[in-house]
Design a protein around this motif. Structure first.
Motif, PDB file in Angstrom:
ATOM      1  N   HIS A 110      16.932  28.646 -53.978  1.00  0.00           N
ATOM      2  CA  HIS A 110      16.755  28.322 -52.560  1.00  0.00           C
ATOM      3  C   HIS A 110      15.959  29.428 -51.883  1.00  0.00           C
ATOM      4  O   HIS A 110      16.321  30.611 -51.965  1.00  0.00           O
ATOM      5  N   ILE A 111      14.864  29.035 -51.202  1.00  0.00           N
ATOM      6  CA  ILE A 111      13.979  30.015 -50.570  1.00  0.00           C
ATOM      7  C   ILE A 111      13.743  29.637 -49.109  1.00  0.00           C
ATOM      8  O   ILE A 111      13.184  28.570 -48.832  1.00  0.00           O
ATOM      9  N   PRO A 112      14.115  30.486 -48.166  1.00  0.00           N
ATOM     10  CA  PRO A 112      13.774  30.264 -46.753  1.00  0.00           C
ATOM     11  C   PRO A 112      12.440  30.930 -46.417  1.00  0.00           C
ATOM     12  O   PRO A 112      11.988  31.845 -47.120  1.00  0.00           O
ATOM     13  N   THR A 113      11.819  30.489 -45.346  1.00  0.00           N
ATOM     14  CA  THR A 113      10.578  31.115 -44.889  1.00  0.00           C
ATOM     15  C   THR A 113      10.402  30.915 -43.397  1.00  0.00           C
ATOM     16  O   THR A 113      10.816  29.879 -42.855  1.00  0.00           O
ATOM     17  N   ASN A 114       9.770  31.884 -42.741  1.00  0.00           N
ATOM     18  CA  ASN A 114       9.474  31.717 -41.320  1.00  0.00           C
ATOM     19  C   ASN A 114       8.182  30.929 -41.099  1.00  0.00           C
ATOM     20  O   ASN A 114       7.863  30.575 -39.964  1.00  0.00           O
ATOM     21  N   ALA A 115       7.419  30.684 -42.186  1.00  0.00           N
ATOM     22  CA  ALA A 115       6.212  29.841 -42.172  1.00  0.00           C
ATOM     23  C   ALA A 115       5.047  30.457 -41.406  1.00  0.00           C
ATOM     24  O   ALA A 115       4.039  29.792 -41.181  1.00  0.00           O
ATOM     25  N   ILE A 116       5.148  31.706 -40.996  1.00  0.00           N
ATOM     26  CA  ILE A 116       4.057  32.317 -40.237  1.00  0.00           C
ATOM     27  C   ILE A 116       2.791  32.425 -41.100  1.00  0.00           C
ATOM     28  O   ILE A 116       1.692  32.121 -40.644  1.00  0.00           O
ATOM     29  N   ALA A 117       2.970  32.844 -42.357  1.00  0.00           N
ATOM     30  CA  ALA A 117       1.840  32.885 -43.298  1.00  0.00           C
ATOM     31  C   ALA A 117       1.838  31.575 -44.088  1.00  0.00           C
ATOM     32  O   ALA A 117       2.005  31.559 -45.310  1.00  0.00           O
ATOM     33  N   ALA A 118       1.618  30.473 -43.398  1.00  0.00           N
ATOM     34  CA  ALA A 118       1.795  29.138 -43.990  1.00  0.00           C
ATOM     35  C   ALA A 118       0.914  28.918 -45.216  1.00  0.00           C
ATOM     36  O   ALA A 118       1.377  28.362 -46.229  1.00  0.00           O
ATOM     37  N   ASP A 119      -0.337  29.334 -45.158  1.00  0.00           N
ATOM     38  CA  ASP A 119      -1.244  29.109 -46.284  1.00  0.00           C
ATOM     39  C   ASP A 119      -0.772  29.866 -47.525  1.00  0.00           C
ATOM     40  O   ASP A 119      -0.786  29.329 -48.640  1.00  0.00           O
ATOM     41  N   MET A 120      -0.363  31.110 -47.337  1.00  0.00           N
ATOM     42  CA  MET A 120       0.131  31.899 -48.457  1.00  0.00           C
ATOM     43  C   MET A 120       1.406  31.300 -49.038  1.00  0.00           C
ATOM     44  O   MET A 120       1.582  31.227 -50.262  1.00  0.00           O
ATOM     45  N   VAL A 121       2.326  30.871 -48.165  1.00  0.00           N
ATOM     46  CA  VAL A 121       3.576  30.266 -48.637  1.00  0.00           C
ATOM     47  C   VAL A 121       3.284  29.026 -49.461  1.00  0.00           C
ATOM     48  O   VAL A 121       3.889  28.799 -50.519  1.00  0.00           O
ATOM     49  N   GLU A 122       2.344  28.221 -49.004  1.00  0.00           N
ATOM     50  CA  GLU A 122       1.989  27.019 -49.765  1.00  0.00           C
ATOM     51  C   GLU A 122       1.432  27.385 -51.137  1.00  0.00           C
ATOM     52  O   GLU A 122       1.823  26.792 -52.156  1.00  0.00           O
ATOM     53  N   ARG A 123       0.516  28.347 -51.188  1.00  0.00           N
ATOM     54  CA  ARG A 123      -0.083  28.725 -52.469  1.00  0.00           C
ATOM     55  C   ARG A 123       0.967  29.250 -53.439  1.00  0.00           C
ATOM     56  O   ARG A 123       0.988  28.862 -54.623  1.00  0.00           O
ATOM     57  N   LYS A 124       1.841  30.122 -52.946  1.00  0.00           N
ATOM     58  CA  LYS A 124       2.859  30.688 -53.833  1.00  0.00           C
ATOM     59  C   LYS A 124       3.869  29.637 -54.272  1.00  0.00           C
ATOM     60  O   LYS A 124       4.322  29.633 -55.423  1.00  0.00           O
ATOM     61  N   THR A 125       4.225  28.727 -53.373  1.00  0.00           N
ATOM     62  CA  THR A 125       5.150  27.658 -53.748  1.00  0.00           C
ATOM     63  C   THR A 125       4.539  26.760 -54.814  1.00  0.00           C
ATOM     64  O   THR A 125       5.214  26.351 -55.772  1.00  0.00           O
ATOM     65  N   ALA A 126       3.251  26.444 -54.678  1.00  0.00           N
ATOM     66  CA  ALA A 126       2.575  25.620 -55.682  1.00  0.00           C
ATOM     67  C   ALA A 126       2.610  26.292 -57.053  1.00  0.00           C
ATOM     68  O   ALA A 126       2.842  25.623 -58.084  1.00  0.00           O
ATOM     69  N   THR A 127       2.413  27.606 -57.081  1.00  0.00           N
ATOM     70  CA  THR A 127       2.464  28.340 -58.351  1.00  0.00           C
ATOM     71  C   THR A 127       3.869  28.324 -58.935  1.00  0.00           C
ATOM     72  O   THR A 127       4.055  28.151 -60.152  1.00  0.00           O
ATOM     73  N   ILE A 128       4.873  28.500 -58.075  1.00  0.00           N
ATOM     74  CA  ILE A 128       6.267  28.447 -58.528  1.00  0.00           C
ATOM     75  C   ILE A 128       6.584  27.082 -59.117  1.00  0.00           C
ATOM     76  O   ILE A 128       7.212  26.963 -60.178  1.00  0.00           O
ATOM     77  N   ILE A 129       6.159  26.033 -58.442  1.00  0.00           N
ATOM     78  CA  ILE A 129       6.408  24.675 -58.910  1.00  0.00           C
ATOM     79  C   ILE A 129       5.822  24.465 -60.302  1.00  0.00           C
ATOM     80  O   ILE A 129       6.467  23.888 -61.193  1.00  0.00           O
ATOM     81  N   ARG A 130       4.601  24.922 -60.504  1.00  0.00           N
ATOM     82  CA  ARG A 130       3.959  24.710 -61.805  1.00  0.00           C
ATOM     83  C   ARG A 130       4.638  25.512 -62.903  1.00  0.00           C
ATOM     84  O   ARG A 130       4.731  25.063 -64.055  1.00  0.00           O
ATOM     85  N   PHE A 131       5.147  26.696 -62.551  1.00  0.00           N
ATOM     86  CA  PHE A 131       5.911  27.467 -63.529  1.00  0.00           C
ATOM     87  C   PHE A 131       7.205  26.748 -63.890  1.00  0.00           C
ATOM     88  O   PHE A 131       7.536  26.599 -65.080  1.00  0.00           O
ATOM     89  N   LEU A 132       7.941  26.291 -62.884  1.00  0.00           N
ATOM     90  CA  LEU A 132       9.204  25.597 -63.148  1.00  0.00           C
ATOM     91  C   LEU A 132       8.970  24.307 -63.926  1.00  0.00           C
ATOM     92  O   LEU A 132       9.739  23.970 -64.844  1.00  0.00           O
ATOM     93  N   LYS A 133       7.955  23.583 -63.547  1.00  0.00           N
ATOM     94  CA  LYS A 133       7.656  22.317 -64.220  1.00  0.00           C
ATOM     95  C   LYS A 133       7.408  22.538 -65.704  1.00  0.00           C
ATOM     96  O   LYS A 133       7.822  21.720 -66.549  1.00  0.00           O
ATOM     97  N   ARG A 134       6.776  23.641 -66.039  1.00  0.00           N
ATOM     98  CA  ARG A 134       6.448  23.914 -67.444  1.00  0.00           C
ATOM     99  C   ARG A 134       7.622  24.489 -68.221  1.00  0.00           C
ATOM    100  O   ARG A 134       7.859  24.099 -69.371  1.00  0.00           O
ATOM    101  N   PHE A 135       8.367  25.412 -67.586  1.00  0.00           N
ATOM    102  CA  PHE A 135       9.371  26.146 -68.351  1.00  0.00           C
ATOM    103  C   PHE A 135      10.813  25.819 -67.982  1.00  0.00           C
ATOM    104  O   PHE A 135      11.712  26.000 -68.804  1.00  0.00           O
ATOM    105  N   HIS A 136      11.065  25.363 -66.743  1.00  0.00           N
ATOM    106  CA  HIS A 136      12.441  25.098 -66.297  1.00  0.00           C
ATOM    107  C   HIS A 136      12.472  23.834 -65.444  1.00  0.00           C
ATOM    108  O   HIS A 136      12.823  23.883 -64.258  1.00  0.00           O
ATOM    109  N   PRO A 137      12.141  22.697 -65.993  1.00  0.00           N
ATOM    110  CA  PRO A 137      11.985  21.480 -65.189  1.00  0.00           C
ATOM    111  C   PRO A 137      13.268  20.948 -64.564  1.00  0.00           C
ATOM    112  O   PRO A 137      13.201  20.099 -63.673  1.00  0.00           O
ATOM    113  N   ASP A 138      14.419  21.450 -65.009  1.00  0.00           N
ATOM    114  CA  ASP A 138      15.692  20.964 -64.451  1.00  0.00           C
ATOM    115  C   ASP A 138      16.145  21.755 -63.230  1.00  0.00           C
ATOM    116  O   ASP A 138      17.125  21.364 -62.567  1.00  0.00           O
TER     117      ASP A 138
END
Length: 382
Positions: A110-138
């Protein structure tokens, strides 16, 4: 149900540990405040002032190799909660999530964010998603932008002009990633304080109209963690009770249309709201508290706390002094003394993260959760 199945074998040990009769084993819930750096200037929190007054503290935060050693010493936890500061501001934040997934093998991140750096948060979340999808999909990943009001009123509470617009921008963008990773849950969360408690119905109606996966809220508290112990941030209990009664009615109304995961989390919230009001009214632990047993909180500097409310006043120790060995601190005599303090009921608070774990250890509370799930929102007089 995975959470409950996993907890059952540990419940007996947790009960023994709470009474000082055994070591607790690994906590089921770890919260890690990865940084105290934050761009927000919230009325409810002054954590952002720390580095303004003491800029050298920023360089004392745990390095990634230290974090890796700590995670490897812990073993499995079921829920990995990230906190801050603003977590995404850490340059190595994605690596922290990868290490947590690999070493702690949580069921939920679970990750909270203030969303002020919205573009950066989106980019990092996308990278996290792709890592989880590949190695920890559950693993279920929840990302929660904070929304304390609507429009400029949110910006006023958070102290940053334009923040509301960025929250909405980030929310909409994150929703698009759910087709790529179905285990992504996009939430919104509100800190209920004296600055918005009278407008909760308006805020909740707005959030409901967005079709959000889940809407969390917590009550603003005075905590040493937030350096706000001299600030009147907590709403009056009568105002808070009126606010959460509206949440409860909305949750029950929509319960039947939710997935099982959302139904059980929403049922927990309904029961939590009742407990929070009682704790505030009675100023006592209305059910036993397992802080420092079922849950642990790690600061950016490696301190281990039983919870963020007791925080600096009741630190169990620092992991740098224990060669990054979590169990050495967790099973220490000093940690036992702090658990005894909590067991004796010498503290009481409505901290949501801890109260949910307390509910799991309390059969009457769990029976209420199951009843809420079973009614499908069809409650007489509701």
């Amino acid at each position: 149900m995975g959470y409950l199945k996993e907890l059952l074998p540990q419940m007996y040990r947790y009960r023994l540990a709470k009474n000082g009769l055994a070591h607790p084993g690994t906590p089921i819930n770890l919260t890690f405040s990865v940084t105290n750096v934050c761009q927000s200037r919230c009325k409810t929190c002054r954590i952002w002032e720390l580095y303004k007054k003491h800029p050298e503290k920023r360089f004392e935060e745990l390095k990634i190799d230290e974090i890796e050693a700590i995670f490897k010493s812990m073993g499995h936890v079921y829920i990995f909660n990230v906190s801050g500061g603003e977590p995404f501001l850490r340059p190595d934040f994605n690596r922290i999530i990868e290490l947590a997934a690999d070493c702690l093998t949580p069921g939920i991140i679970h990750i909270p964010t203030n969303a002020i750096a919205a573009d950066m948060v989106e980019r990092k979340t996308a990278t996290i998603i792709r890592f989880l999808k590949r190695f920890h999909p559950d693993i279920k990943l929840t990302v929660k932008p904070s929304l304390d009001h609507i429009g400029e009123k949110h910006d006023d509470i958070r102290g940053i002009p334009g923040n509301f617009r960025k929250v909405m921008k980030l929310y909409e963008r994150l929703k698009t990633y759910q087709s790529e990773y179905p285990n992504l849950h996009v939430e919104l969360g509100t800190v209920i304080s004296r600055w918005n408690v009278s407008d909760i119905e308006e805020i909740a109606e707005y959030v409901t109209g967005l079709g959000v996966d889940s809407y969390r809220n917590e009550i603003a508290e005075q905590r040493s963690e937030m350096f706000n112990t001299d600030s009147a941030v907590t709403p009056d209990v009568r105002d808070y009770e009126r606010a959460v009664s509206f949440f409860v009615s909305r949750i029950r109304k929509n319960m039947a249309n939710r997935t099982f995961f959302h139904r059980i989390t929403n049922a927990f919230r309904i029961v939590y709201y009742d407990l929070a009001v009682r704790i505030m009214r009675e100023n006592r632990q209305v059910i036993p508290c397992y802080a420092g047993v079922s849950n642990a909180h790690m600061t950016p500097y490696g301190d281990i706390w039983p919870c963020c409310t007791l925080g600096y006043e009741k630190s169990m120790g620092n992991l740098r002094d224990a060669d990054y060995n979590f169990k050495r601190i967790w099973n220490s005599r000093h940690a036992e003394d702090i658990r005894r303090y909590i067991h004796e009921g010498r503290c009481a608070c409505p901290l949501a993260n801890q109260t949910y774990s307390n509910m799991l250890m309390n059969m009457p509370s769990m029976m209420k959760v199951f009843r809420e799930m079973a009614t499908d929102g069809k409650r007489p007089g509701k």
